[in-house]
Structures are given as C-alpha cells and as structure tokens.
Design a protein around this motif. Structure first.
Motif, short mmCIF file in Angstrom:
data_model
loop_
_atom_site.label_atom_id
_atom_site.label_comp_id
_atom_site.label_asym_id
_atom_site.label_seq_id
_atom_site.Cartn_x
_atom_site.Cartn_y
_atom_site.Cartn_z
N LEU A 36 43.68 36.62 37.85
CA LEU A 36 42.43 36.00 38.27
C LEU A 36 41.51 37.13 38.70
O LEU A 36 41.93 38.02 39.45
CB LEU A 36 42.68 35.06 39.45
CG LEU A 36 41.45 34.43 40.09
CD1 LEU A 36 40.91 33.32 39.17
CD2 LEU A 36 41.79 33.85 41.45
N VAL A 37 40.28 37.11 38.22
CA VAL A 37 39.31 38.15 38.56
C VAL A 37 38.12 37.49 39.23
O VAL A 37 37.53 36.56 38.69
CB VAL A 37 38.84 38.93 37.32
CG1 VAL A 37 37.86 40.02 37.73
CG2 VAL A 37 40.02 39.51 36.57
N ILE A 38 37.78 37.98 40.43
CA ILE A 38 36.62 37.48 41.15
C ILE A 38 35.62 38.63 41.23
O ILE A 38 35.88 39.65 41.87
CB ILE A 38 37.00 36.99 42.56
CG1 ILE A 38 38.08 35.92 42.46
CG2 ILE A 38 35.76 36.50 43.30
CD1 ILE A 38 38.75 35.60 43.76
N ASN A 39 34.50 38.47 40.53
CA ASN A 39 33.43 39.47 40.55
C ASN A 39 32.30 38.92 41.41
O ASN A 39 31.94 37.75 41.28
CB ASN A 39 32.88 39.70 39.14
CG ASN A 39 33.93 40.22 38.18
OD1 ASN A 39 34.43 41.31 38.34
ND2 ASN A 39 34.27 39.41 37.19
N HIS A 40 31.73 39.79 42.24
CA HIS A 40 30.58 39.36 43.05
C HIS A 40 29.54 40.46 43.05
O HIS A 40 29.83 41.63 43.32
CB HIS A 40 30.99 39.05 44.49
CG HIS A 40 29.84 38.58 45.31
ND1 HIS A 40 29.16 39.39 46.18
CD2 HIS A 40 29.20 37.38 45.34
CE1 HIS A 40 28.17 38.71 46.74
NE2 HIS A 40 28.18 37.49 46.25
N GLY A 41 28.33 40.06 42.71
CA GLY A 41 27.19 40.98 42.75
C GLY A 41 26.19 40.49 43.78
O GLY A 41 25.51 39.49 43.56
N VAL A 91 33.85 31.31 34.62
CA VAL A 91 32.91 30.48 35.39
C VAL A 91 31.93 31.41 36.09
O VAL A 91 32.33 32.39 36.71
CB VAL A 91 33.66 29.63 36.45
CG1 VAL A 91 32.68 28.82 37.27
CG2 VAL A 91 34.68 28.72 35.80
N GLY A 92 30.64 31.10 35.99
CA GLY A 92 29.61 31.84 36.72
C GLY A 92 28.90 30.88 37.66
O GLY A 92 28.61 29.75 37.28
N ALA A 93 28.62 31.33 38.89
CA ALA A 93 27.99 30.45 39.88
C ALA A 93 27.33 31.30 40.98
O ALA A 93 27.69 32.46 41.16
CB ALA A 93 29.03 29.54 40.51
N PRO A 94 26.39 30.68 41.72
CA PRO A 94 25.82 31.40 42.86
C PRO A 94 26.91 31.79 43.85
O PRO A 94 27.90 31.07 44.02
CB PRO A 94 24.87 30.37 43.50
CG PRO A 94 24.61 29.37 42.44
CD PRO A 94 25.83 29.33 41.58
N GLY A 95 26.73 32.95 44.47
CA GLY A 95 27.70 33.41 45.47
C GLY A 95 27.39 32.85 46.85
O GLY A 95 26.24 32.53 47.15
N ASP A 96 28.42 32.74 47.66
CA ASP A 96 28.21 32.34 49.05
C ASP A 96 27.35 33.41 49.72
O ASP A 96 27.64 34.59 49.64
CB ASP A 96 29.54 32.25 49.81
CG ASP A 96 30.35 31.03 49.41
OD1 ASP A 96 29.78 30.09 48.83
OD2 ASP A 96 31.57 31.03 49.66
N GLY A 97 26.29 33.01 50.35
CA GLY A 97 25.43 33.95 51.04
C GLY A 97 24.51 34.73 50.12
O GLY A 97 23.92 35.73 50.50
#
Length: 93
Positions: free
Chosen positions: A4-9, A39-45
C-alpha cells in the motif's frame, strides 16, 4: 507481496494531480504494470493524496522513477512524501 502506498503532496492541487495523472496514464485501459488500484483525493488539512496498491515495491519504484517523477518535474510540481507499507489483507470485488 503487495504494498500500500500513501503519497501526500501538501502543495499539490486537484489540477496538478490531474495533469500529472493524464501524462503518466494517458490510457486508463492500459494501467502501469503492477498497479492493482489507484485513488486520488484531497488531503486532510489541504494538499492532495494518492493511495495505491501495487503488486510489489519494485513495480511502484519503477513507475515513480520512469514516469511520475519526470512528469512532475516537467510540470514544475512541488515534492511529495510517500509511505510504503506491506498489505496484510485486501478485498477488491
């Protein structure tokens, strides 16, 4: 083994994500080798996040180095963080 890969920009936007996605996967019927789900989605904060499941870390790293990073650089995208964890269980109907 699947990962599982979680990318955050933090400074990524929906438009920047979409432009990058369109460059690296121009044909959604032909996903990159080893990709199980995306899956792409807005990040928390704020910012943007992408959550993928890959068949292996090697497949993920290859796609990042050969496709995502060059496309992001061409678009002038800011850096993003990636977290990789081993998948214990999944259900993809």
């Amino acid at each position: 083994m699947a990962i599982l890969v979680i990318n955050h920009g933090a400074n990524w936007t929906k438009d920047l994500y979409q432009a990058t996605f369109d460059r690296v996967i121009p044909d959604r019927t032909n996903p990159p080798a080893g990709l199980i789900s995306h899956v792409g989605a807005p990040g928390d904060g704020g910012g943007w996040q992408v959550i993928d499941v890959w068949e292996s870390e090697e497949a993920f790293r290859r796609f990042m180095e050969e496709s995502v990073k060059p496309a992001a650089q061409e678009l002038g995208a800011p850096p993003f963080d990636s977290k990789v964890v081993e998948v214990y269980n999944s259900l993809i109907p």
